[in-house]
Each structure stands twice: as C-alpha cells, then as structure tokens.
Write a protein that holds these residues in place. Structure first.
Motif, PDB file in Angstrom:
ATOM      1  N   THR A 165      -6.730  -0.403   5.959  1.00  0.00           N
ATOM      2  CA  THR A 165      -5.279  -0.571   5.994  1.00  0.00           C
ATOM      3  C   THR A 165      -4.667  -0.583   4.609  1.00  0.00           C
ATOM      4  O   THR A 165      -3.459  -0.530   4.463  1.00  0.00           O
ATOM      5  CB  THR A 165      -4.902  -1.886   6.705  1.00  0.00           C
ATOM      6  OG1 THR A 165      -5.485  -2.972   5.970  1.00  0.00           O
ATOM      7  CG2 THR A 165      -5.414  -1.914   8.126  1.00  0.00           C
ATOM      8  N   ASN A 200      -3.367   1.124   1.976  1.00  0.00           N
ATOM      9  CA  ASN A 200      -2.973   2.513   1.774  1.00  0.00           C
ATOM     10  C   ASN A 200      -2.219   2.732   0.469  1.00  0.00           C
ATOM     11  O   ASN A 200      -1.411   3.639   0.354  1.00  0.00           O
ATOM     12  CB  ASN A 200      -2.104   2.991   2.945  1.00  0.00           C
ATOM     13  CG  ASN A 200      -0.872   2.099   3.132  1.00  0.00           C
ATOM     14  OD1 ASN A 200      -0.656   1.173   2.351  1.00  0.00           O
ATOM     15  ND2 ASN A 200      -0.085   2.405   4.163  1.00  0.00           N
ATOM     16  N   THR A 201      -2.450   1.886  -0.538  1.00  0.00           N
ATOM     17  CA  THR A 201      -1.824   2.084  -1.837  1.00  0.00           C
ATOM     18  C   THR A 201      -2.892   2.423  -2.861  1.00  0.00           C
ATOM     19  O   THR A 201      -3.933   1.765  -2.914  1.00  0.00           O
ATOM     20  CB  THR A 201      -1.050   0.836  -2.285  1.00  0.00           C
ATOM     21  OG1 THR A 201      -0.654   1.012  -3.649  1.00  0.00           O
ATOM     22  CG2 THR A 201      -1.873  -0.428  -2.163  1.00  0.00           C
ATOM     23  N   ARG A 248       1.437  -4.558   2.179  1.00  0.00           N
ATOM     24  CA  ARG A 248       0.485  -3.560   2.653  1.00  0.00           C
ATOM     25  C   ARG A 248      -0.912  -4.142   2.861  1.00  0.00           C
ATOM     26  O   ARG A 248      -1.868  -3.420   3.110  1.00  0.00           O
ATOM     27  CB  ARG A 248       0.407  -2.407   1.647  1.00  0.00           C
ATOM     28  CG  ARG A 248       1.779  -1.836   1.297  1.00  0.00           C
ATOM     29  CD  ARG A 248       1.670  -0.695   0.321  1.00  0.00           C
ATOM     30  NE  ARG A 248       2.994  -0.168  -0.011  1.00  0.00           N
ATOM     31  CZ  ARG A 248       3.209   0.981  -0.628  1.00  0.00           C
ATOM     32  NH1 ARG A 248       2.185   1.734  -0.983  1.00  0.00           N
ATOM     33  NH2 ARG A 248       4.436   1.375  -0.908  1.00  0.00           N
TER      34      ARG A 248
END
Length: 719
Positions: free
Chosen positions: A4, A6-7, A114
């Motif tokens: 998860t 996603n950066t 995030r």
C-alpha cells in the motif's frame, strides 16, 4: 514492505533521508531528529539489515515528538490525525524553495495518509533497531506506542516505583488499629468540625493510607495547608508505626525550580506555626515539621554536564517522606530519578494543579496520574475507611466499585479559598478549564464587568500591530488602573482594601527615589532590595511565544525602549539600574536556580585608588532559604539569564503575581492551548489583564488541549 506504500519517497532509504534533510532545513524537524534517523540507518547497515525507509521516517518523527514534550508516538493516533499530532510544518517555518519547487516532497501529514498501521507494525517488527523491551535497542515498540529507549525506561521506572508503593502495607490500613485511631484523632484535631465534605481532610487521610499519593487542586484550594496538616498527622502516627520504634519520620520538601521552592518556603513556615501541635498525640515538636524547601536538582545532587545524580539506587536519600510541590512541572526524566533515589520504604507525595501546563521537557506525569481525578473512582472499601477515619461521607458521584488502585491514591481539592465567588479571575479560569468561554463571558471581560479582570483590546477583532504593541508598552508602565471597574479603587478582599493595580513604574520609582548612599549600612540596602523585588512582583507580562513581536524576545525589547523613552531606566540595552533578569539555568556556584528573578541596582560600594566612591552595578536576588537575606551578584558572573519585563507562561509556573497581563498573538499556534491560558490566568493573585493580537485567538486557544502521548496511565491502569 506492504504494497500500500505507493510513494517513491518510502521505497529507497536515500530518498527518505533526502526528504528528512529538507524537512530539517525548513526547520520542520531538528538536526537531532535527522541525526537520530541516520544513526538507526547506520546501526542497521552494521547488521547487514535491509532497513525499511518507513522505520527511518518513524525514527525521526519519534525524536521530533520527544522535543515537543511527548514520551512516545501512539501510531494509531499519528496516522488518524498526523497534522494535530505532529503540528508540522510549524506556523512560521524557514523559507525553503526546494520544498515548494518539487511536488514530490510532501508534508509529513500528506505522506502519512498513504501509510497504514499494518505498514508501520510490519516495518518496525522486522527492524533490528526496534525491540519490545526484552533486548536493548534504540527504539521500543509496545502496545502500539513507539518510544526512544531512554524515555521508555523512564516511564517503566516511574510505573514500577508507583506500583511498588501502592502495594506496600500501611500501619493505618485497618481502621481499628492503634495507628489508624491515632490518625483519626490527629485529623479531627487539625481540622475540627466544619464543612459537610472537607476535601482537605479527605486528602490527608487518603495520602496517609498509601506510600504514594497525589494531591491536586486549583489555585487557592489549600494544597500547602493540606500538606502541612498531613505531615503533622503522619508524625503523630509515627509513634504507632512498629517500623519507626518511636522515631519521627525524616521528611524533605522539594520543588522543581528555585522560584517554586521559594514560594513554598514563604507559605509553609506560617502554616506550620499555626498547627495545634500541643493538642496532637505523639508529642510532636515544631522542628518535626520541616519548613525549608529545596529544588529537586539540589536534593538529588546534580552533577555538572550529566543527566545523573549523586543520589540513586546505590546511594539513596536519607528520607522517609518526600513531598514535591508544583509536580506538574516535573518531566519523566527527573521523576524517574526521584524514584531511583528514594529508599524502598519511602513515601512520596506529589502536589500540583493537574490543569496547568505540563513540564517543558518530555512527559506530563501529574496529568497522567490525575486523568480520572474529577470523578474520584473511590471503591466502597476506600469510602468506608474514609468515613471511619474522618467522619466524612464521600459523595456518591465519586464512588466507583470498579475503581483502580491508582484512583485510591489521588485526592482532588475542590473548593477555592483564595478567590471570592464573584471573582472574575476565578470565573474566567473555570470557564477556560471547561473550554466554555462563551460570548457572555467575553463581553464581561471587554466591558470590565468584573472587578479584577479586563480585556484591554477585546472589542477590536484584529487591531493594528504597532498600536497594540504601543498599548502593551503603556500598560507595562502603569498597569492601566483606569480601565478596571471603579478605576481599581475600593476593592475589598478578605476584609482588606487592595491598592489599585500597578505596572513597572511602581518598582522603578521605588528604586529611583531611595535615600541610601555610601554611608548606609548593607542591611539598609538589603531591606531596599527586598522592597523593590516585592514591588516588581506586583506586575508581570506573560507571553505564549518566545519569538516574534508577540513573543518574549520582541516584547522585552519594546518595553525596555518605552521605559527608556519615559526616562524610567537609564538605557534600554545591556546592564543598567532597574533591569530585571530571569535566571535560565541552574548555577550551583552562585546558589541560583532556573527561574530565579533579580533586579539590578547601582550601589556606591566601590572605591577608587584615591578613596573616591564609585557607583557599580550589582544584581539583587532573594535568598531561596526562606530568610529575608539578599545575594548581591556582579553582572559579569551571571551567564544564563534574560531580561524579564515579559516571560513565557511556561517560565511563570510556580510563581504568582499581584497583577498579571497575558499577551496572546494575532494567530493560532499549536502552543496556544487551554492549559496555557488557564496557567496564565491563575498566575494572577488580585488583578488580571488580557491583550490579544486577534480577539478570536482567545476562544480558539481554549478549544485546543495539550494531549501528550504516554503510556504511564495505561501501565498503571492495567496493574
């Protein structure tokens, strides 16, 4: 790593490190926080570990939170509301073009949206630098809280010290025991018949029943009176304690700062002198109740340039009972050191106002221990014991059959004896504490409907900066008595008529108009210095901030310039007669403590080679031993100090001023909380004035609370 994330900023250590460095350059985090994150990385690389970049981020943020007073980071709270938890970026960060130029450089809160709790737990559980406490590691993860190991150990030592004392038997536990009957007789003698529910008497009984206790209460609720009566009652019981063999208890009194110690020194001597010792069992003598108060650092034996103290587990204090006043100011580091230095049998009594600001450094120990104090939570066993010992029935609203062991050791004083029922200071403090500062209350302040409270510019939503600063400076000179109801005249408190409120001209006139000269004895100069110091204490400006035009640094300069323009001081910078100074660090060689205030005098004590008298500057500090002696110190010997026409609210804790002016800035800041406003208001003894850069900031401030992350209450509640 959980998918998860996603950066790209959390996919490579170098990118995370670069981001943290930019946050540090923007003054969002400290160099120390960045350095700690890099230390974690270096330790992991030494182990050949592939460290998750998320651990690097969380390490820096945990260190950052310690700098803001938190003991740890609660991961769930952090992810649910990172903006409030971190308060990043700060209100006025340094300009950093790189941060705004690259959209990939997210703010901390944006980045944390995030991330999930599962991501954090997975990354941390796999890291060598993180432990659950069973092995040595720089980070400790337990029950969803991430600590620096040092802070975790402090919290563990405090919790262990409290739990151990709560479990120790007391000679008064059985109500029909000789010790319990002696306690009951002593309390009845000390308090006598009175109110239906005497919370001071109940507090004494509760504290006598346990080797650890907390007595909390607002200003004027009688904490000093209560503890003096408690110590007298305990000395009466000492003769019935089989462990004492007829010997009295060895008692020490301490406070976190020199100012707090001096205040308790001033009040406790008179309280002891009023004790009916001749009527108490046990043949107690006046010398059995101590009146000298020391600072905690001096009590524990500070070592220069070290966190360690001379007194510790291997060299404990020679004490049976230790009382710590103003305990809200004690951080976890110092409180852990207190428990380390106490003998296993020693009783610890904490006094303080749970609603005041917490300590400057990490932790809010008193606040944590008093979280449930309002509701009491006393068990039926406790209330039955209290009824037998004191003859007082605890109100049903304070009884809880599921009360915790810690609840039985916390007493809250609920009646104020300092302020009259119609006192604006009292009404305002209660409204702020309840976060209920409605329009009616604000209107009363603006219109001087209270005898003792004014809001000088409350009718202006956002006044001009220059005009407001000028008004603050003018207020600093006179105290603006004409703005108070009836111009501050004719007010009677406890049967005595009060003089009108004053400003700094009051002490400066006294300093200027004296008639002493080179022939005057030193005792006369000491007497003058005491009078001037007392006069200076009649007015004080308090600020929420340190920097900027609304902060201590800006206002001290502005006020000094204004006093100079009014010809009240000879200059506005450097050393000059009349300059008030605040000591900002302990100096054991000079006998000065953090928080001590002195006034600069020009004295004719030096002689030239030809025998002529020469004026020289000396700073007069009151003695901290409760006597009326003065220490005269050359300015050249003073290293850690600042001018103190204005001081921060934090620095004012443990102090009290006849007239207090609270200055709030023109915009909301994370430091502006109801605890800060409450603390500022309750520093006022008789008069309170308010100045704001924006009228809405007052209402917004009392909606914000200090909630420091910690696990102490959770640990004690689970035992």
């Amino acid at each position: 790593m959980n998918g998860t994330l996603n950066t790209p900023l959390l996919t490579h250590l170098d990118k995370t490190d670069a981001l943290l460095e930019q946050w540090q350059q923007a003054e969002w985090i400290r160099p120390l926080d960045l350095g700690f994150a890099r230390l974690i990385r270096a330790l992991s690389e030494e182990q050949g570990e592939t460290l998750s970049p998320l651990v690097l981020l969380l390490a820096a943020l945990t260190s950052h939170q310690v700098g803001r007073g938190h003991v740890c980071i609660d991961l769930e709270t952090l992810l649910a509301d990172a903006d409030t938890t971190l308060s990043l970026p700060p209100e006025e960060p340094a300009t950093n073009d790189a941060l705004s130029a690259d959209p990939s450089h997210l703010k901390p809160a944006d980045l944390l949206t995030r991330i999930t709790l599962a991501d954090c737990q997975s990354a941390l559980s796999d890291a060598f630098a993180v432990s659950d406490g069973s092995r040595v590691a720089p980070l400790i993860l337990t029950e969803g809280r991430l600590y620096l190991r040092r802070l975790w150990r402090y919290e563990q030592r405090i919790a262990e010290g409290i739990a151990r004392r709560l479990a120790l038997p007391s000679p008064v536990t059985e109500p029909d025991s000789p010790a319990a009957q002696t306690l009951s007789l002593a309390l009845n003698t000390l308090f006598g018949p009175g109110e239906t529910v005497d919370y001071q008497k109940l507090a004494c009984a509760l504290a006598a029943r346990s080797r650890f206790s907390v007595i909390t209460g607002g200003p004027g609720t009688g904490k000093t009176t209560t503890v003096v009566n408690l110590l007298a009652a305990l000395q009466a019981v000492a003769g019935e304690d089989p462990e004492r063999a007829g010997r009295v208890y060895r008692i020490r009194l301490a406070a976190p700062t020199g100012k707090a110690a001096a205040r308790l020194n001033e009040s406790i001597g008179g309280a002891v002198s009023r004790l009916p010792l001749a009527h108490l069992p046990g043949g107690i003598k006046p010398d059995d109740i101590p009146t000298k108060v020391t600072t905690l650092h001096r009590l524990l034996g500070s070592r220069p340039d070290s966190r360690k103290f001379r007194h510790n587990r291997d060299n404990p204090l020679m004490v049976d009972i230790l009382v710590i006043d103003e305990a809200s100011m004690v951080d976890v580091d110092l409180m852990a050191s207190v428990f380390d230095a106490l003998p296993a049998h020693a009783q610890l009594i904490l006094l303080g106002d749970k609603d005041q600001l917490a300590s400057v450094d990490a932790g809010a120990v008193l606040g944590e221990l008093c979280q449930r104090a309002n509701e009491g939570h006393y068990t039926p066993d406790t209330t039955a014991w209290l009824a037998t010992i004191t003859g007082t029935q605890v109100p049903d609203t304070l009884i809880d059959s599921n009360g915790q062991a810690m609840d039985q050791a916390v007493a809250m004083l609920r009646k104020s004896y300092r302020f009259q029922q119609d006192s604006g200071i009292r009404v305002l403090a209660e409204a702020v504490n309840a976060s209920n500062l409605d329009e009616r209350m604000r209107r009363h302040m603006r219109e001087a409907a209270f005898d003792d409270v004014i809001w000088l510019n409350g009718h202006i939503r956002k006044p001009e900066l220059d005009s407001t600063l000028q008004q603050i400076c003018q207020h600093a000179v006179t105290g603006t008595p004409n703005a108070f109801r009836n111009q501050g005249q004719g007010r009677v408190v406890k049967g005595e008529q009060l003089p009108p409120p004053v400003g700094y001209r009051h002490y400066l006139d006294m300093l200027r108009d004296h008639r002493l000269n080179s022939d005057s004895p030193r005792e006369a100069w000491d007497t003058l210095a005491l009078r001037v110091l007392e006069a200076f204490n009649d007015f004080q400006i308090l600020c929420a901030l340190r920097r900027g035009p609304w902060g201590v640094e800006g206002l001290n300069d502005q006020i000094a310039e204004h006093l100079y323009s009014q010809k009240l001081i000879p200059r506005s910078q450097g050393w000059y007669a009349g300059r008030p100074v605040l000591v900002t660090g302990n100096d054991y060689n000079l006998g000065l403590m953090n928080g001590d205030i002195g006034i600069t005098f020009s004295v004719p004590w030096d002689k030239t080679a030809s025998g002529d008298v020469r004026e020289t500057l000396r700073v007069a500090f009151p003695s901290s031993d409760g006597t009326e002696s003065i220490r005269w110190i050359s300015p050249s010997r003073l290293q850690q100090l600042e001018t103190v026409y204005a001081m921060t609210v934090h620095k004012s804790q443990g102090s009290e001023f006849n007239h207090t002016c609270l200055v709030l800035p023109d915009r909301l800041s994370p430091v502006l909380t109801k605890e800060l406003v409450y603390t500022g208001i309750t520093r006022a003894r008789n008069w309170f004035s308010l100045m704001t850069g924006d009228a809405s900031v007052l209402s917004e401030s009392v909606e914000q609370r200090v909630v420091r992350a910690s696990g102490l209450a959770s640990i004690l509640g689970g035992q």
